[in-house]
Design a protein around this motif. Structure first.
Motif, mmCIF file in Angstrom:
data_model
loop_
_atom_site.group_PDB
_atom_site.id
_atom_site.type_symbol
_atom_site.label_atom_id
_atom_site.label_comp_id
_atom_site.label_asym_id
_atom_site.label_seq_id
_atom_site.Cartn_x
_atom_site.Cartn_y
_atom_site.Cartn_z
ATOM 1 N N GLN B 50 0.829 -1.207 0.000
ATOM 2 C CA GLN B 50 0.000 0.000 0.000
ATOM 3 C C GLN B 50 0.865 1.260 0.000
ATOM 4 O OE1 GLN B 50 -2.183 0.933 3.583
ATOM 5 N NE2 GLN B 50 -3.522 2.387 2.547
ATOM 6 N N PRO B 78 -2.717 -2.875 -1.641
ATOM 7 C CA PRO B 78 -3.252 -1.521 -1.821
ATOM 8 C C PRO B 78 -4.756 -1.490 -1.506
ATOM 9 C CG PRO B 78 -1.897 -2.172 -3.711
ATOM 10 C CD PRO B 78 -2.139 -3.406 -2.878
ATOM 11 N N ALA F 83 -6.163 3.311 -6.122
ATOM 12 C CA ALA F 83 -5.155 2.845 -5.167
ATOM 13 C C ALA F 83 -3.756 3.237 -5.643
ATOM 14 C CB ALA F 83 -5.251 1.329 -4.982
#
Ligand SMILES: [Mg+2]
Ligand SMILES: [Mg+2]
Ligand SMILES: [Mg+2]
Ligand SMILES: [Mg+2]
Ligand SMILES: [Mg+2]
Ligand SMILES: [Mg+2]
Lengths: 264, 264, 264, 264, 264, 264
Positions: B50, B78, F83
């Motif tokens: 992420q 993510p 994302a």
């Protein structure tokens, strides 16, 4: 963020002898890793291609990531890989450390690859280095032999014997002592003992010879304390442990602190 | 070197509640970095996709390099990238941490991607996981829902409100609290303050809700001391600083030691 | 070496129903691997991004390496990753296989990403595809919806129920049945059994529905013999085992032959 | 999963002469490919950097992926690239195969790069190898010359003439015969014929010389049957076809089976 | 799209002297970049490993991407890296340019690595080259010495002195003059001036010597106009600026056009 | 070399409306390519992940290579891949361009991923961005919503209809018009015609709406002349052709010049 000027003044700083420099030493071939480590108060970064896993592609971007953090980036080449020395300079390296320079002919081959004529026979093509320094081609040609460093490693019996002659080779800017290999050599393979009085004696001898020849002296220290001692001996540029040593000691400290607090 | 059994007993260890686990947390996308860090006394490794720079290709080999050092490797995906959750399990990840699980529907989508029927709809294809565990296909299918973990991050106001319902979603094995995002959320963006009494109150509440639901609780601690405090609060799995924190603190310590000795 | 014409006639071949095609199936993300496997008598190559480790960077060059061997290259995307479907077509993929198309809305989202207006909303930017096909931009726009394939995977109970409606979605060119996931779904997670009579019944039903809708049918076979049976059932495009299956069976045969001769 | 002990006992196994070993041979530079192939009943894995596409970065992780599957991983270096030999050992390779060792001086240069003093001049820095073996630095130094293998290729007329002297060079642990290059050399470039009676005569001579010198003998066989014959001749370590041969024969068999069943 | 025949007829074209060829010159190590540039009307592509950042892994796929566009791809190796010369030919390169061939012994080492016996000692293993050319192993062996080119760079005073002897070395197919290095050498490092009358004199001399020896002559031109002049001098193969020159001049033109229109 | 201040003043420059900016547009996923192109007089660089081949790993270093040349680097994400928007900002991107923002809900999802609370729900973790900007964590949190840009693409009929509402979404800093997709949409797929009077009418309308909403307007121009016209229409930020257009036009010019001189 430090500008290009600081980076490109590195050769003058190391030659000036005005105070010991501490460099990072990175074997893990990740450009972002370089950028993170370069945030700390290092004077320079070395990418290790001999015992580390860098290749020309990762090193070319790693050099950029170090410069982006305002730090000069040098590289240690694999044994005898002088073709890579030229390529790394083209990519913007501020200097090359060549391992196992055991003779005048080794030193000459190294200088030939890293210095333009008339000193050597470095071939023209520094596209990235010109991008990074902002110099014109003519300016780069005129200054590169001075601004980028050829540093010869002294780490065998043969090299010790030839050290004076190696330092006299035109184009060799300084030496870098490898205490681990030196200790193995001096003990005929019996032990790895880079921090003994015997090795210290050799180090003091070599730094004295550097002074005599007007060259700078660099050395690998396996941790911070050892680096401090090596600075006191007079080295101009020291390593305070490799990347994995610093990473793992930072992690070990964190784990220990966590367990200590947990148990409190 | 720890064998496959230890790695694959990780799910039982974290569920047992018998003692806090400490994990590494790596954002730098280098498989060898994983191997080096995994040598330290961590109970597990998390690869952060992420806020870190891993992708599926680097993570697949990074998982292997951690397992090679005897450590289970988890990955944080993510936001909302549940397709990657399945891919990482196929590559041998021992668990998936999903950020920003703010609702039951988020949790259900996460479980759907990470658990085989009848719990979810994870698709079949764990070729590397089968290589690494040594299980047959039938054994893997029969045990994967139990042996690989789906861990939901609680780090917003909405997630706090929905925490009980999220923990009730079938297939969600535990939660992972993100104190940084939580502190930003609780202050409406005014401050990053993951270590305040206000946050601690939330953490204690959440770990109590874990106990009530029979789920395990994980949390990010920004350094070793904080990790220790979080273990005392009762978390089953804590982070003791990210890779860059540990790397840079190790480097800073080495530089400081060198300068201290130099000046002595 | 087969020319571009053969490659780009692939859509017509699969639609013609004139004989079953056999494709390679590759999860190992190496472009050179593609080139080697493409030397064998495959009609096409599929790069698997769902359970394999391809990403867009490796796939873009992998597609080229397959085309270099004269073979059309398709790609299977991760679940729901329709953005990658467009990117792979831009890179020269001859078709996209989308897993877990369980509803009309799934199929519509898939078609939207893979077909230009008025059928869908694929965004313009096929630079590599234009390089590879030798078409002008106008020609590419005029023909791409026909020449590149959107293939929906049917592999859950929901998908079986919706199969007719899915095939009616404009832009869906054919279906691809996943017997492994289907067997897990039909057994509620109890078993992986892709080659049973129950599954065969479903396969026959689906290929009949393909005929009714004028769509082509594709299917995964876990080895050569199974692929042959699936061709006999009437599938237009079959897999004869994944890359790892073929690699490992080739290796196992070689080892067995060596040991047999050694013992003779 | 085989543990580290088995891997690191490889040197003793190959030296013991107690039975022929069969190794994989991989030129495709993908670490996951290594892991898949290492699942089969190979005794070792060779990564080929001479005619394959490995570089140090891919090989370092490839070595790990092979060890993860419990197999020792060796590497063949490009001609004369002894600097890479050291780097590969640092990364955990169990041995190095050097092509075109045509003279005593070639053999000495090879031994110098791969053996620590007093045998050679290998430089210290085996960080990954220490991670993988679990040895201390002192233990690694004391055992590496014995536990990691330097294997000289004999594949030219000059090498045949010098074979006895090459085997006498301290640090050369065994030889590896390359029948393809040998057949080209013996025919002055006229033909590639690695499996003739003429070549077999040379092979028998060489294995006899190995026995006389107490060295082990390795050889490349182009497929499983040939590997079996080479084992019968007495070789200690044989190749049963390269990766592409095994991959393509597995694929060809699958296609043939599919077409056979289809036509039945 | 040009077929394999055109690519593999390149050696005959350059030897025929029937008209000057213009080649791209690429230092940026991206395979897709090769494919894009190869769309333009170049007769060939050169990947530069000496001053560019290619390594064997990127070059192997870059060669494929150029061939995919119907163009022969050559590579320039780093100074003295003859092991890479062989590897690049194995990967399908149509020729190798070796920098700094300053003596007969340099030329002999180069020919040894790039030509099969009896001319040289190139080692057998052209798996990718066989894929790409579609030749059988026997055909490849019989034709490779003729169809793939060994091109020696003449760019120092020593090389000028030895030029005739270098051209007489069996296996050297042609020369490539480097005017930048030549100008630095001729001025003892004082200036980079590749386009002077002094250099032109040398170029004319060298192309005359090529004619005398029946070899072809290649040369680097720093832009299109210069390339045209070099063709008029009689070179068989010229460069019209490196990739960065062409890229940046295209970008500069676009910016200038935009600002001109904006100001209109 | 421009310092960090210039880079990080980019948001103010584009918002000021004081003169049109011209940006590079790069789809080839090579960090060094970015550095070379950034040497030209561009005001910014865009890395295209939608139709280009960047992924997070290459983009993270590509952003650094652009900043190293003193240029702000933005990225266009794949359709709906919010994302990645967060990840790219973490890596130091100065802004994100999101394609196919066709509705208020698309715009809200985009703003949610790119702006910290209270505007959005961007998650905390900007380690590289903090390295690059030299800000403290608190400073970064306080300024990031202002200093990094969320730019919504308007390129469909639906987006045109919703343009006013999209510009009113909190957190959307500006728009980016895609004339190619717009022309395809307006013609229902019949033609690619980004430079027509019809499209110009839409562009003028949209830039007027930008002024009304106090937002900035960006647009893709397919070459330098078109970029100039778009600046005259009033756009704040224009593209003057993609990387491949500039590269290939530079190469075509060089070839043409060479052939012209050759023929003279
Ligand atoms: Mg050393
Ligand atoms: Mg968070
Ligand atoms: Mg499936
Ligand atoms: Mg050989
Ligand atoms: Mg040159
Ligand atoms: Mg668009």
């Amino acid at each position: 963020m430090t500008g290009a000027t600081t980076i490109d003044g590195f050769a003058r700083r190391i030659r000036s002898g005005g105070g010991g420099l501490i460099s990072a030493w990175i074997g893990i071939p990740d450009p972002l890793f370089v950028n993170h480590l370069a945030q700390e108060a290092f004077d320079a970064i070395v990418l290790d291609m001999q015992h580390g896993v860098w290749d020309i592609g990762s090193a070319a971007v790693g050099i950029g990531q170090g410069r982006l953090a305002g730090k000069p980036v040098l590289a240690r080449i694999p044994v005898g890989d002088f073709a890579s020395a030229s390529r790394l300079l083209d990519a913007g390296a501020s200097g090359i450390i060549a391992p196992m320079i055991n003779s005048v002919s080794d030193a000459e081959a190294f200088a030939k690859a890293t210095k333009y004529p008339p000193v050597g026979e470095r071939s023209w093509g520094p596209t990235l280095a010109i991008n990074h320094t902002g110099l014109s081609a003519a300016e780069y040609l005129a200054t590169a032999n001075e601004e980028t460093l050829a540093i010869a490693m002294i780490e065998t019996r043969a090299a010790l014997d030839a050290a004076d002659e190696i330092m006299r080779v035109e184009g060799i800017d300084g030496i870098f002592v490898g205490p681990s290999d030196l200790s193995i050599a001096l003990s005929d393979g019996a032990k790895l003992a880079p921090d003994t009085a015997e090795v210290d004696g050799v180090l003091k001898h070599l730094i004295a010879r550097c002074r005599a020849h007007g060259k700078f002296g660099c050395v690998f220290g396996s941790n911070g304390e050892r680096a401090g001692e090596l600075l006191k001996i007079g080295f101009d540029f020291v390593i305070a442990g490799a990347d994995t040593q610093q990473l793992r000691s930072g992690a070990a400290s964190a784990i220990a602190a966590a367990r200590r607090v947990q148990a409190s």
